[in-house]
Structures are given as C-alpha cells and as structure tokens.
Scaffold this active site. Structure first.
Site, PDB file in Angstrom:
ATOM      1  CG  ASP A  38       0.662   0.593  -0.648  1.00  0.00           C
ATOM      2  OD1 ASP A  38       0.619  -0.338  -1.151  1.00  0.00           O
ATOM      3  OD2 ASP A  38       1.701   1.293  -0.249  1.00  0.00           O
ATOM      4  CE  LYS A  60      -1.012  -5.433   7.971  1.00  0.00           C
ATOM      5  NZ  LYS A  60      -0.074  -4.407   8.555  1.00  0.00           N
ATOM      6  CG  MET A 175       5.193   2.910   9.973  1.00  0.00           C
ATOM      7  SD  MET A 175       6.249   1.855   8.996  1.00  0.00           S
ATOM      8  CE  MET A 175       7.688   2.746   8.920  1.00  0.00           C
TER       9      MET A 175
HETATM   10  N1  SAH Z   1       5.252   6.872   2.477  1.00  0.00           N
HETATM   11  C1  SAH Z   1       4.550   7.261   3.595  1.00  0.00           C
HETATM   12  C2  SAH Z   1       5.028   6.498   4.876  1.00  0.00           C
HETATM   13  C3  SAH Z   1       4.665   5.193   4.672  1.00  0.00           C
HETATM   14  S1  SAH Z   1       4.696   4.351   6.439  1.00  0.00           S
HETATM   15  C4  SAH Z   1       5.119   8.938   3.593  1.00  0.00           C
HETATM   16  O1  SAH Z   1       5.902   9.279   3.076  1.00  0.00           O
HETATM   17  O2  SAH Z   1       4.100   9.349   4.326  1.00  0.00           O
HETATM   18  C5  SAH Z   1       3.198   4.567   7.201  1.00  0.00           C
HETATM   19  C6  SAH Z   1       3.228   5.668   8.011  1.00  0.00           C
HETATM   20  O3  SAH Z   1       3.291   6.859   7.495  1.00  0.00           O
HETATM   21  C7  SAH Z   1       2.092   5.442   9.099  1.00  0.00           C
HETATM   22  O4  SAH Z   1       2.547   4.417  10.104  1.00  0.00           O
HETATM   23  C8  SAH Z   1       2.229   6.502   9.959  1.00  0.00           C
HETATM   24  O5  SAH Z   1       3.199   6.931  10.947  1.00  0.00           O
HETATM   25  C9  SAH Z   1       2.523   7.634   8.566  1.00  0.00           C
HETATM   26  N2  SAH Z   1       1.271   8.380   7.999  1.00  0.00           N
HETATM   27  C10 SAH Z   1       1.069   8.098   6.671  1.00  0.00           C
HETATM   28  N3  SAH Z   1      -0.077   8.731   6.595  1.00  0.00           N
HETATM   29  C11 SAH Z   1      -0.259   9.693   7.581  1.00  0.00           C
HETATM   30  C12 SAH Z   1      -1.163  10.724   8.053  1.00  0.00           C
HETATM   31  N4  SAH Z   1      -2.164  10.921   7.173  1.00  0.00           N
HETATM   32  N5  SAH Z   1      -1.002  11.075   9.561  1.00  0.00           N
HETATM   33  C13 SAH Z   1      -0.224  10.587  10.171  1.00  0.00           C
HETATM   34  N6  SAH Z   1       0.885   9.837   9.955  1.00  0.00           N
HETATM   35  C14 SAH Z   1       0.683   9.161   8.374  1.00  0.00           C
END
Ligand code: SAH
Length: 499
Positions: A38, A60, A175
């Site tokens: 990703d 993306k 998100m």
């Molecule tokens: N599988 C991932 C989540 C994927 S959905 C997990 O377990 O973290 C993607 C969302 O994760 C983003 O829109 C945001 O809300 C969050 N996210 C991912 N990395 C982040 C970060 N470093 N800081 C804050 N939010 C984050």
C-alpha cells in the site's frame, strides 16, 4: 523467518515509524520474492527487500487512483499459484480496517496458503505517540475501534451512532477526517456528551506528527483550523484530557528540527540515528566518500616510536594494511600510540589498542600539545592519515626532532547529490558540517553559497577548521562545537535548539 515459496504473507507494517515494525515483518520483507504494498508504509522499509524482488505498489500514488481490490486479489493469487513467496504489506495491522480478512478469504478459496503477521495498529499507536493512553484506570475501561469512512448523511451508513453514543469508553475513529464535522454532530445528536474531551492525531509516530485536543463539539473546527489532514486518528474520550500532561514527543530536545547530515554515507547513519533519537528529523545528503589508497600494500609500524592516528576512518584501514604485512595488534606492542580524539581512541580500543595519548579536542594542534606534554622524545614517528590532511602535525614533529614518515591511507572525494537529496536538503533548517571537505563539496554540489536559498538554513560546524572553510566561502557558522567531535556537534545542536 524466511518467506516460503507459494505462501502469501499478510503483513502489517505498523503505524509509520520504521522502528515499530515487527521483527517478523522485517525478516519476511528481506526474503520474499514479491512485495505487494500500500501507500501508507514505513519510510525506507522497501530498502530492505532483495534487489531481485518484484515490488508492486497498489496504493494511491500522488492522488491517482488505487488499484481496485479485485485486481489486488488476482495479483496475490497469481503470484502465490506461481510458487513465489509473497508479502502483502499494509499500513498498521492487516486485520484492522486493512481488508486483510477479505484477501485471506480469497486466498483460502483459491487454495493458497497464507500467514498473518499482526502489527501495531495506528488507532492505538498514534494516541500513544501523542501522549494519550486509550485506556486508563478510573477513566476508560473499554476501547472501540470504529471506521469513520461511512458517510453519516447517507441512509445506508453502517455506523450505529446510538450505540456509539452510549459506548462506555474511548472511541477511536480511523479514516474520515473529511467527514469529521458530520460524524461529531451525529454522535452529539445521538446523545454523546458535547463537552467530552477529544483529540485528532495526524501522522502519529512519524516526523511531522500533529495533535489537536478539543471537545467533541469543537474538534472538527479545531482540526480544520490546525490544518489536520489524513492520515489521522480521531479519539473521543476522557483520556484525551491526559495529553497536556503526558505528551512526550514534543519534549525531545531536537523535536521539530530538520537537520541535514553531509558526511560520507558510511558514517552518516550513526549521526542520523543519534539525532533521530533526540527527536530531530534528518536528511542524509552525503557530499563526500572516502576512497582507500594503496589497498593491500603491506604496512609495518614496528620500530616506530610514535604512531599518530588522525581520524576514525584510518583505524580499520591501518589494521588492513598491517594484516597485509602479516601483522596484528601485537605489532604495536612497543609503540606509543597517539589518537586525535576520543572517537578515534574508541575505534582503536575495538581493535584491542588503548591509545597512550588522546587530547580532549580532536584537532591537530591539540594532538601536538598532548604529544609535547608526554615529556618524551620520539626519534621515529609515523602519521597515518587522509591525503588532504593539514600538515600541522608533521611540521611540529619534525621541529621536535623526529624523523617523520607519513602514510596516506585514503582520500576524500566528492559524492554527487541525487535530485531527491537536493530537494530534501532544501527543506532542512540546519546543515551539519563534520569536516572542511564536507563544506567544500556541498557548496560545489549546490553551485556555491547562493544555492543555500533565500531562507538560509543554520550552519553547524564541528570545529574551527570547518568554520574557517565556511568563512572562506563568505558564510558564517551559526554554531560551532566546543568539543570537535560528533558528541560535541550533537551537544551544540541541542543547546542551540534549547535557545
Ligand atoms: N490497518 C491500518 C488502518 C488502515 S485504514 C491500521 O491498523 O492502522 C487507514 C487509516 O488509518 C487512516 O485513514 C488513518 O485514520 C489511520 N492511520 C494510519 N496510519 C496513521 C498514522 N500514522 N497516524 C494517524 N492515523 C493513521
């Protein structure tokens, strides 16, 4: 753990800080045939993959469309069937809003074996990095991980706002930063307390992490005002009120600084790692590299009364050249060993040699003084050093009556800057110079002092010789280390940041 052929690994890369990847994720990345990743993955983690691995991005890129999920599924099945070892790398945990479960179902029905490598999820790590524990005794004894992706204005929204409004604990929303206003309004309308503490954390655990603390009612406006963008976690709960007491990233001495490291690639890492540990963001723009001279030519220091080693770089090369003569550390048994400073002395110690003479300041004049201060005379002296070193030491020893032989072990040559290094350099607020040659070569590479741009970064010098080189180009050192080594430079940077 080595990646096995015909197996697909659903791997979480953690929240963004490369140091928060699991050992298993690193091992699998380093051994897999195919990597399907990703966009939100830890910086630099693709540097770990095998040079011959096939790396496929399905995220993306630059606002473009992401690969449709069906195509990703097909890719995984195709490569798994072909017998490759495949790492499907995702941000955070693969089974938390990562569609890892969907991919696992597809793999199972295609008869392909898979393994899941769980990871640190951003919903817990980003708050932790902001100083917010998602549970706290007496404050919150439950956490809900919620998607903010659903549009609350659409009738088909899957979120149960009434349920969330009465959930007895912390809500963590992944998100949906863009829909935050609608989400918080819906929660309040459903009965959640408008004045409940709440927080937004952007880029948690990564450089540029930003935190906003407000109430459920004011969070969306506060986030907008602070310019919070994705990726961000929204947290709603009393625990958000702990942030002012528990924030810790911002307290690191070099927090918020972007520091460029110009020394040779081989040495840049250790300086960068120390600056990062102190909270700085670093950009590595190597301007020089060392090129060994006369490799494999035997060097025999026996019979020398004094051996002077004037740089850390020289230590390994000296022992290589001694090895070429069939010698080891025992050849220095009767020799007085003088090291230019504590760093070089440490490198010698790793070779089993405790230097007899070590000035505190790593500069030739100090070494001359320390040698004179030993109160002995050295009929035969040997200096091992870089080709372009100054001759202060040579001259002083000759003046003291020594017969001096100089052995050049390496030279410093320019390393060209890549386009991305140039871009990164322009974003640095401080540039470190660890030798006169880093000054010369950097200015060369950027077309002179004007190449530093209008908003000139702060220039940090390791010592007077390096400062003099800056001055020779019409520049001033904004800070100069008191001790002329890496420890001294770091001390100067931290006290400058504290100002
Ligand atoms: N599988 C991932 C989540 C994927 S959905 C997990 O377990 O973290 C993607 C969302 O994760 C983003 O829109 C945001 O809300 C969050 N996210 C991912 N990395 C982040 C970060 N470093 N800081 C804050 N939010 C984050």
């Amino acid at each position: 753990m080595t990646a096995l052929p015909g197996t697909v690994y659903l791997v979480g890369g953690g929240p963004g800080d490369p140091g928060l990847m699991t050992v298993r994720a690193v091992e699998l990345l380093a051994t897999a045939d195919v990597i399907v990743h990703d966009r939100l993955i830890p910086a630099g983690c693709l540097d770990l993959v095998r040079p011959d691995a096939k790396v496929i991005s399905v995220g993306k890129e630059g606002g473009g469309p992401s690969t449709p999920q069906d195509e990703i599924n097909d890719l995984l099945v195709e490569h798994g069937k072909a017998g490759s070892s495949v790492v499907r790398l995702k941000g955070g945990d693969p089974f938390v809003f990562g569609r890892g479960g969907e991919e696992a179902l597809v793999l199972r029905s295609a008869g392909i074996s898979f393994e899941v490598v769980p990871a640190v999820t951003s919903g817990i790590a980003a708050p932790a990095s902001a100083g917010i524990p998602v549970t706290q005794r007496g404050m919150s004894s439950a956490v809900a991980l919620v998607t903010g992706h659903e549009d609350p204005t659409k009738p088909e929204t899957a979120l149960d706002y009434a349920g969330l409004a009465v959930f007895p604990g912390t809500l963590v929303l992944y998100m949906g930063v863009k829909r935050l206003g609608a989400i918080t309004e819906s929660l309040i309308a459903a009965g959640r307390r408008a004045d409940e503490p709440a927080a937004l954390i952007e880029r948690g655990t990564m450089p540029g992490q930003k935190t906003v603390v407000a109430t459920l009612e004011t969070l969306a406006a506060a986030g907008e005002e602070a310019g919070i963008k994705a990726p961000a976690i929204t947290l709603i709960g009393d625990v958000a009120s702990l942030q002012p007491d528990l924030h810790w990233v911002e307290r690191k001495p070099l927090h918020g600084r972007r520091i460029a490291v110009t020394r040779a690639r081989a040495q840049a890492g250790s300086l960068s790692a120390r600056l990062t540990a102190l909270g700085a963001e670093t950009v590595e723009v190597p301007t020089i590299k060392t090129e060994p001279v006369d490799v494999g030519t035997p060097l025999d220091p026996t019979g020398t009364d004094l051996l002077c080693i004037t740089s850390t770089n020289s230590v390994d090369l000296l022992f290589d050249r001694m090895a070429a003569a069939g010698l080891d550390a025992r050849a220095l048994a009767g020799v007085t060993v003088a090291a230019i400073g504590p760093g070089t002395a440490r490198a010698l110690e790793a070779k089993g040699i405790r230097a007899d003479i070590v000035p505190q300041r790593s500069i030739a004049e100090a070494l001359v003084e320390a040698i004179a201060g030993s109160g002995r005379s050295y009929p035969k002296a040997m200096i091992v050093r870089a080709e372009e070193a100054r001759t202060v030491l040579d001259e002083a020893l000759v003046a003291q009556g020594s017969e001096v032989s100089v052995v050049v072990l390496y030279r410093t040559v320019r390393e060209d800057l890549s386009e991305s290094e140039r871009t990164a350099l322009a974003t640095a607020d401080t540039i470190t110079f660890t030798s006169a040659s880093t000054v010369r070569h950097l200015l060369d590479a950027i077309g002179g002092p004007d190449g530093l741009g209008d908003e000139k970064p702060r220039l940090a010098s390791i010592g007077p010789i390096t400062t003099a080189e800056l001055e020779a180009h019409g520049l001033n050192a904004d800070l100069e280390a008191v001790e002329h080594d890496i420890d001294g430079l770091i001390a100067a940077l931290t006290s400058d940041a504290a100002r």
